[in-house]
Design a protein around this motif. Structure first.
Motif, PDB file in Angstrom:
ATOM      1  N   UNK A   9     -16.689   3.701   8.476  1.00  8.00           N
ATOM      2  CA  UNK A   9     -16.965   2.271   8.597  1.00  8.00           C
ATOM      3  C   UNK A   9     -15.999   1.650   9.596  1.00  8.00           C
ATOM      4  N   UNK A  10     -16.526   0.754  10.434  1.00  8.90           N
ATOM      5  CA  UNK A  10     -15.712   0.021  11.402  1.00  8.90           C
ATOM      6  C   UNK A  10     -15.827  -1.455  11.062  1.00  8.90           C
ATOM      7  N   UNK A  11     -14.692  -2.101  10.769  1.00 19.17           N
ATOM      8  CA  UNK A  11     -14.694  -3.510  10.361  1.00 19.17           C
ATOM      9  C   UNK A  11     -13.717  -4.286  11.220  1.00 19.17           C
ATOM     10  N   UNK A  12     -13.814  -5.599  11.132  1.00 19.43           N
ATOM     11  CA  UNK A  12     -12.936  -6.478  11.885  1.00 19.43           C
ATOM     12  C   UNK A  12     -13.614  -7.811  12.118  1.00 19.43           C
ATOM     13  N   UNK A  13     -12.824  -8.763  12.597  1.00 11.13           N
ATOM     14  CA  UNK A  13     -13.371 -10.083  12.879  1.00 11.13           C
ATOM     15  C   UNK A  13     -14.346 -10.017  14.066  1.00 11.13           C
ATOM     16  N   UNK A  65     -18.027   0.677   0.405  1.00 10.77           N
ATOM     17  CA  UNK A  65     -17.113   1.184  -0.622  1.00 10.77           C
ATOM     18  C   UNK A  65     -17.071   2.713  -0.642  1.00 10.77           C
ATOM     19  N   UNK A  66     -18.175   3.344  -0.308  1.00 10.73           N
ATOM     20  CA  UNK A  66     -18.248   4.801  -0.392  1.00 10.73           C
ATOM     21  C   UNK A  66     -17.968   5.499   0.945  1.00 10.73           C
ATOM     22  N   UNK A  67     -17.456   4.740   1.921  1.00 13.29           N
ATOM     23  CA  UNK A  67     -17.136   5.339   3.216  1.00 13.29           C
ATOM     24  C   UNK A  67     -15.963   6.308   3.082  1.00 13.29           C
ATOM     25  N   UNK A  68     -16.033   7.405   3.806  1.00 12.81           N
ATOM     26  CA  UNK A  68     -14.927   8.374   3.786  1.00 12.81           C
ATOM     27  C   UNK A  68     -13.723   7.858   4.559  1.00 12.81           C
ATOM     28  N   UNK A  69     -13.969   6.988   5.542  1.00 10.10           N
ATOM     29  CA  UNK A  69     -12.892   6.492   6.383  1.00 10.10           C
ATOM     30  C   UNK A  69     -13.246   5.089   6.864  1.00 10.10           C
ATOM     31  N   UNK A  70     -12.270   4.202   6.865  1.00  8.72           N
ATOM     32  CA  UNK A  70     -12.460   2.836   7.340  1.00  8.72           C
ATOM     33  C   UNK A  70     -11.504   2.586   8.498  1.00  8.72           C
ATOM     34  N   UNK A  71     -12.070   2.029   9.591  1.00 14.89           N
ATOM     35  CA  UNK A  71     -11.271   1.703  10.771  1.00 14.89           C
ATOM     36  C   UNK A  71     -11.284   0.190  10.926  1.00 14.89           C
ATOM     37  N   UNK A  72     -10.101  -0.425  10.983  1.00 14.90           N
ATOM     38  CA  UNK A  72      -9.990  -1.875  11.108  1.00 14.90           C
ATOM     39  C   UNK A  72      -9.534  -2.209  12.529  1.00 14.90           C
ATOM     40  N   UNK A  73     -10.361  -2.994  13.238  1.00 15.05           N
ATOM     41  CA  UNK A  73     -10.041  -3.409  14.607  1.00 15.05           C
ATOM     42  C   UNK A  73      -9.655  -4.881  14.648  1.00 15.05           C
ATOM     43  N   UNK A  74      -8.739  -5.209  15.537  1.00 11.85           N
ATOM     44  CA  UNK A  74      -8.368  -6.599  15.771  1.00 11.85           C
ATOM     45  C   UNK A  74      -7.921  -6.734  17.223  1.00 11.85           C
ATOM     46  N   UNK A  75      -8.598  -7.608  17.962  1.00 11.75           N
ATOM     47  CA  UNK A  75      -8.304  -7.833  19.370  1.00 11.75           C
ATOM     48  C   UNK A  75      -8.315  -6.530  20.181  1.00 11.75           C
ATOM     49  N   UNK A  76      -9.273  -5.652  19.851  1.00 12.17           N
ATOM     50  CA  UNK A  76      -9.465  -4.432  20.611  1.00 12.17           C
ATOM     51  C   UNK A  76      -8.536  -3.288  20.261  1.00 12.17           C
ATOM     52  N   UNK A  77      -7.725  -3.440  19.226  1.00  8.71           N
ATOM     53  CA  UNK A  77      -6.793  -2.386  18.837  1.00  8.71           C
ATOM     54  C   UNK A  77      -6.996  -1.986  17.387  1.00  8.71           C
ATOM     55  N   UNK A  78      -6.703  -0.722  17.063  1.00  2.28           N
ATOM     56  CA  UNK A  78      -6.776  -0.244  15.681  1.00  2.28           C
ATOM     57  C   UNK A  78      -5.495  -0.683  14.977  1.00  2.28           C
ATOM     58  N   UNK A  79      -5.664  -1.494  13.929  1.00  4.08           N
ATOM     59  CA  UNK A  79      -4.475  -1.966  13.212  1.00  4.08           C
ATOM     60  C   UNK A  79      -4.367  -1.351  11.816  1.00  4.08           C
ATOM     61  N   UNK A  80      -5.479  -0.810  11.305  1.00  7.65           N
ATOM     62  CA  UNK A  80      -5.453  -0.106  10.021  1.00  7.65           C
ATOM     63  C   UNK A  80      -6.489   1.008  10.051  1.00  7.65           C
ATOM     64  N   UNK A 139      -4.887  -6.765   7.212  1.00  7.16           N
ATOM     65  CA  UNK A 139      -6.092  -7.505   7.616  1.00  7.16           C
ATOM     66  C   UNK A 139      -7.267  -7.156   6.724  1.00  7.16           C
ATOM     67  N   UNK A 140      -7.432  -5.854   6.400  1.00  7.80           N
ATOM     68  CA  UNK A 140      -8.554  -5.452   5.550  1.00  7.80           C
ATOM     69  C   UNK A 140      -8.457  -6.115   4.183  1.00  7.80           C
ATOM     70  N   UNK A 141      -7.236  -6.137   3.596  1.00 14.00           N
ATOM     71  CA  UNK A 141      -7.049  -6.780   2.298  1.00 14.00           C
ATOM     72  C   UNK A 141      -7.395  -8.250   2.339  1.00 14.00           C
ATOM     73  N   UNK A 142      -7.029  -8.925   3.452  1.00  5.95           N
ATOM     74  CA  UNK A 142      -7.349 -10.346   3.575  1.00  5.95           C
ATOM     75  C   UNK A 142      -8.857 -10.562   3.724  1.00  5.95           C
ATOM     76  N   UNK A 143      -9.499  -9.712   4.533  1.00  8.36           N
ATOM     77  CA  UNK A 143     -10.959  -9.817   4.670  1.00  8.36           C
ATOM     78  C   UNK A 143     -11.650  -9.604   3.334  1.00  8.36           C
TER      79      UNK A 143
END
Length: 602
Positions: A389-393, A558-573, A587-591
């Motif tokens: 999963x890829x998430x972010x604002x 919820x069932x993703x094996x891996x979550x990638x959090x992006x912010x302003x073009x960079x991986x932050x989590x 950031x993921x916790x806040x989202x």
């Protein structure tokens, strides 16, 4: 003019032999037209208007001697029959020439349509990002038709010039002095009418811009028709439509006025010249009555040719901007052509992916002249048959990352690896065959559900379709449709609900049996029930294919094996869902905290 010459060469390459036959036919028709005109002299001699024996008209004395072999009472029927045969033959040849002209035009425009569409389709994704979609529609419809018309007008100009030269040669035989006067007057008038051509080209530029804005606006309005109706915005959009329609009307009327003004000048000059010719012929050149009548007939045919040439040139000048626009699009497409793309080749076999897809320190920016990057130094490994999963604002770079993974974009720095090997141009066609992509906006046609499913697999069986529908939790509602698979679903699938449309698109993606399934915010606009249905469908697919999900609603991953959090073009989590959820300050916790209250209250 370079653009016009480019398409004339292309026309010659496409229709070379037919073009020559068309030109020969036009010249032959012109010759027969001159002969039929010449035959009017014996008719005038028979009825007593002209004394053919003493006439100064070339060859008339010989014709007069030849007619003495026939009885006097048979002369008029013989000459009239000859005239009728020539005119009839000319009419049949002209009919065939008109048909041939149409064949040339339609074959040429067909070839232009196919070539233009091909060059557009072979362009890379970045080319489409920077342009309006409506511009392509305008080029393929309005501008292409104007280019075809301009090319045919140029051919008509060539044939008209050939016809005019033949008429001039014939007129020179009758009276070279008066013919030279006509030519001089015609050329002088054409020289002083150059501003009409310049104005026509300016109006052509305006026509091109207006037609493109018109088509773009209409497409945008009907794409957003639900918002327009819901918010009562019909009046404001009607106001825009009325304004641009008035502008288009004024543009057409201006061109009609321009041509009418040009033609009336030719008519006035024509009247003046006829009066002058009659005076010069009788008082100065001592032209006989027969010659005078022929000269007037020739002038009546020759001068309108000059007028017609002027009108044709104005038409060509107005179409020049369309030539420029089409050539600009073709040039831009060729510069943006995907080097590996060959639409004539058979589809390659899907590339097997046995280990992983890896993004290694990739960076990308849409404009090389800007310093800001859409993605910067992103690294990611997606094991085969896993769910990532890829998430972010909004604007974090999620869709850009997906485009790089698919191979729609090429990293400015870093590389995409498939099983440890770089994704290169020659591998992209087979790599794309392994991917099914589902966007946020379902891509459906106004045809039957079966035809929409066959879009990705033309020869698929109904059994395979039902199997894919079952996997996407769509089989039950499709069975309840009025005509099942044969139900026409409307423009963009408007006769289905949002959830049904997404499930149909998901089933179509599954039908392709991909190795990699990419969902780009495919559930963001769905209600909880439809979201849960699609989530269940994804659970069935998990472990059978690699699934990459862009999600704003975090409950779907919820069932993703891996979550990638992006912010302003960079991986932050980066990590497992539970791990990132426990990091409340991240950031993921806040989202997640923003969405949890809403999810719990439902």
């Amino acid at each position: 003019m370079n653009q016009l010459l480019f398409y004339l060469r292309k026309l010659h390459k496409t229709e070379g032999r037919r073009l020559y036959w068309n030109l020969i036919s036009m010249i032959f028709i012109s010759l027969m037209d001159s002969v039929s005109l010449y035959l009017l002299v014996p008719v005038m001699g028979i009825i007593g208007v002209v004394n053919m024996a003493s006439s100064n008209i070339p060859f008339m004395a010989e014709v007069s001697k030849g007619l003495h072999f026939f009885p006097q009472q048979m002369l008029l029927p013989i000459v009239l029959c000859a005239y009728f045969i020539i005119v009839t033959g000319q009419s049949f040849i002209k009919r065939q020439q008109t048909i041939l002209n149409s064949v040339i035009q339609q074959r040429f425009i067909k070839q232009l349509r196919i070539e233009t569409y091909r060059t557009i389709m072979e362009s890379d994704w970045l080319f489409f990002v920077h342009r309006r979609k409506a511009d392509f529609s305008s080029v393929l419809t309005t501008e292409l038709a104007r280019v075809s018309q301009g090319t045919i007008q140029t051919l008509n100009l060539v044939t008209s010039v050939a016809f005019t030269l033949i008429q001039i040669a014939f007129a020179m035989v009758l009276s070279w002095q008066l013919t030279l006067i006509v030519i001089f007057c015609g050329l002088a008038f054409a020289y002083f009418s150059r501003h009409f051509v310049r104005k026509a080209k300016t109006l052509g530029n305006s026509t091109t811009e207006l037609s493109m804005d018109y088509l773009a606006g209409v497409n945008e309005h009907f794409n957003g028709i639900k918002d327009i109706k819901s918010n009562g915005l019909e009046s404001s959009h009607l106001s825009w439509f009325q304004i641009i329609c008035r502008q288009m009307e004024r543009n057409v009327v201006k061109f009609a006025t321009l041509q009418a003004t040009s033609q009336i000048r030719y008519s006035l000059v024509s009247s003046f010249l006829i009066v002058t010719f009659v005076y010069l012929s009788i008082d100065i050149f001592n032209v006989t009555a027969g010659q005078m009548m022929l000269i007037l007939l020739i002038f009546g045919r020759l001068w309108p040719r000059f007028s017609g040439l002027q009108g044709t040139i104005e038409q060509i000048a107005m179409s020049i901007p369309a030539f420029s626009k089409l050539l600009d699009i073709r040039t831009a497409c060729e510069q943006a052509k995907e080097p590996w793309n060959n639409m004539d080749a058979e589809l390659p076999m899907p590339m097997p992916i046995r280990e992983s897809i890896t993004c290694k320190h990739i960076s990308f920016r849409y404009d090389n002249e800007q310093s800001s990057y859409a993605l910067r130094d992103v690294s990611l490994t997606i094991p085969v048959n896993s769910m990532v999963a890829i998430v972010g604002k909004s604007g974090a770079g999620k869709s850009t990352l997906i485009d790089l993974i698919i191979g729609l974009l090429t990293p400015n720095q870093g590389e995409v690896l498939i099983d440890g090997k770089p994704l290169e141009d020659q591998n992209i066609p087979s790599y794309r065959q392994t991917i099914s992509y589902v966007s946020q906006e379902p891509f459906l046609f106004n045809t039957s559900l079966r035809e929409n499913m066959k879009l990705v697999k033309p020869h698929v069986s109904d059994t395979e379709i039902w199997h894919a529908l079952h996997f996407a939790a769509s089989a039950e509602f499709v069975k309840n449709l009025p005509s099942g698979l044969d139900t026409v679903i409307g423009d963009r699938g408007v006769r289905l609900s949002g959830g049904e449309r997404q499930r149909i698109v998901l089933a179509r993606a599954i039908l392709r049996k991909p190795t990699v399934l990419i969902l780009d915010e495919a559930t963001s606009s769905l209600d909880n029930e439809n979201e849960a249905i699609i989530q269940t469908a994804l659970e069935r697919l998990k472990g059978n294919m690699t699934i990459i999900v862009i999600a704003h609603r975090l409950s779907t991953i919820r069932n993703a094996d891996q979550v990638l959090v992006l912010d302003k073009g960079e991986v932050i989590q980066q990590g497992a869902y539970a791990q990132l959820a426990s990091e409340t300050k991240g950031v993921f916790g806040k989202l997640l905290s923003f969405q949890e209250p809403r999810d719990l209250s439902v």
